[in-house]
Design a protein around this motif. Structure first.
Motif, short mmCIF file in Angstrom:
data_model
loop_
_atom_site.label_atom_id
_atom_site.label_comp_id
_atom_site.label_asym_id
_atom_site.label_seq_id
_atom_site.Cartn_x
_atom_site.Cartn_y
_atom_site.Cartn_z
N ARG A 33 0.80 -1.22 0.00
CA ARG A 33 0.00 0.00 0.00
C ARG A 33 0.84 1.27 0.00
O ARG A 33 0.54 2.22 -0.74
CB ARG A 33 -0.92 -0.02 1.22
N SER A 55 -4.06 -9.45 0.88
CA SER A 55 -4.33 -9.76 2.29
C SER A 55 -3.94 -8.58 3.17
O SER A 55 -3.17 -7.71 2.76
CB SER A 55 -3.54 -11.00 2.72
N ASP A 56 -4.47 -8.59 4.39
CA ASP A 56 -4.11 -7.54 5.34
C ASP A 56 -2.62 -7.58 5.66
O ASP A 56 -2.02 -6.54 5.92
CB ASP A 56 -4.93 -7.69 6.63
N GLU A 57 -2.01 -8.78 5.66
CA GLU A 57 -0.59 -8.89 5.94
C GLU A 57 0.25 -8.16 4.89
O GLU A 57 1.29 -7.61 5.18
CB GLU A 57 -0.15 -10.36 6.03
N ILE A 59 -0.85 -5.64 3.29
CA ILE A 59 -1.46 -4.30 3.32
C ILE A 59 -1.82 -3.78 1.93
O ILE A 59 -1.61 -2.63 1.60
CB ILE A 59 -0.62 -3.27 4.12
N PRO A 61 -5.17 -4.72 0.39
CA PRO A 61 -6.60 -4.73 0.04
C PRO A 61 -7.15 -3.36 -0.34
O PRO A 61 -8.17 -3.28 -1.00
CB PRO A 61 -7.29 -5.24 1.31
#
Length: 165
Positions: A33, A55-57, A59, A61
């Motif tokens: 991100r 995934s959130d891991e 960063i 999404p």
């Protein structure tokens, strides 16, 4: 002939911080991100690789719906694009004059001070007083010389390790 926004130009290759880059290739390719947001803020066309998933891991999404997500083949083909205008407006890239958060915050503070904003319910907690003693001991360490603190640590620490394993 490439579509508008999908031009083939030099791409910034760097293992450093995109935000500190003095070079301005106008194109970027990132996995996460932070770099994507910096390239987008500079109005460079680019791509955010989804090769490793979303995934959130990772960063990443935040780029779903942006039009920037692409695979390795797009990077190799230098198929870079500009983000969707609606995504830009929704994702903090809108004109600062459109910001409404400050007025919203002022309204909430005024309502709270006037007693018209109901209090937030407390967080659901487990453990009751024993947990409070354990957390006090965790924060104060050696300065908490109470017998309850020693007992809470002797019982609570193994439980905490078991839960987190």
């Amino acid at each position: 002939m490439p579509r508008p926004g999908h031009e083939r130009f030099p791409v910034l290759s760097s293992d450093g911080n995109l935000g500190r880059s003095r070079r301005s290739p106008g194109r970027f390719s990132v996995r996460r991100r932070t770099g994507g947001r910096r390239g987008t803020r500079r109005k460079w066309s680019g791509g955010c690789r989804h090769t490793f998933g979303i995934s959130d891991e990772l960063i990443n999404p935040v780029f779903v719906g942006s039009g920037l997500l692409a695979g390795e083949s797009a990077v190799v083909a230098r198929d870079f694009r500009h983000p969707d205008a609606a995504w830009l407006a929704d994702d903090y890239f809108h004109d600062p004059s459109m910001d409404a958060w400050l007025e919203r915050l002022e309204s909430l503070v005024a309502r709270r001070r006037a007693g018209r904003l109901p209090p937030k319910p407390p967080l659901a907690r487990r453990g009751g007083q024993a947990r409070d003693v354990f957390e006090r001991k965790m924060v104060l360490g050696r300065k908490d010389r109470s017998l309850a603190g020693v007992a809470a640590m002797a019982v609570g620490w193994p439980i905490r390790l078991a839960i987190r394993s």
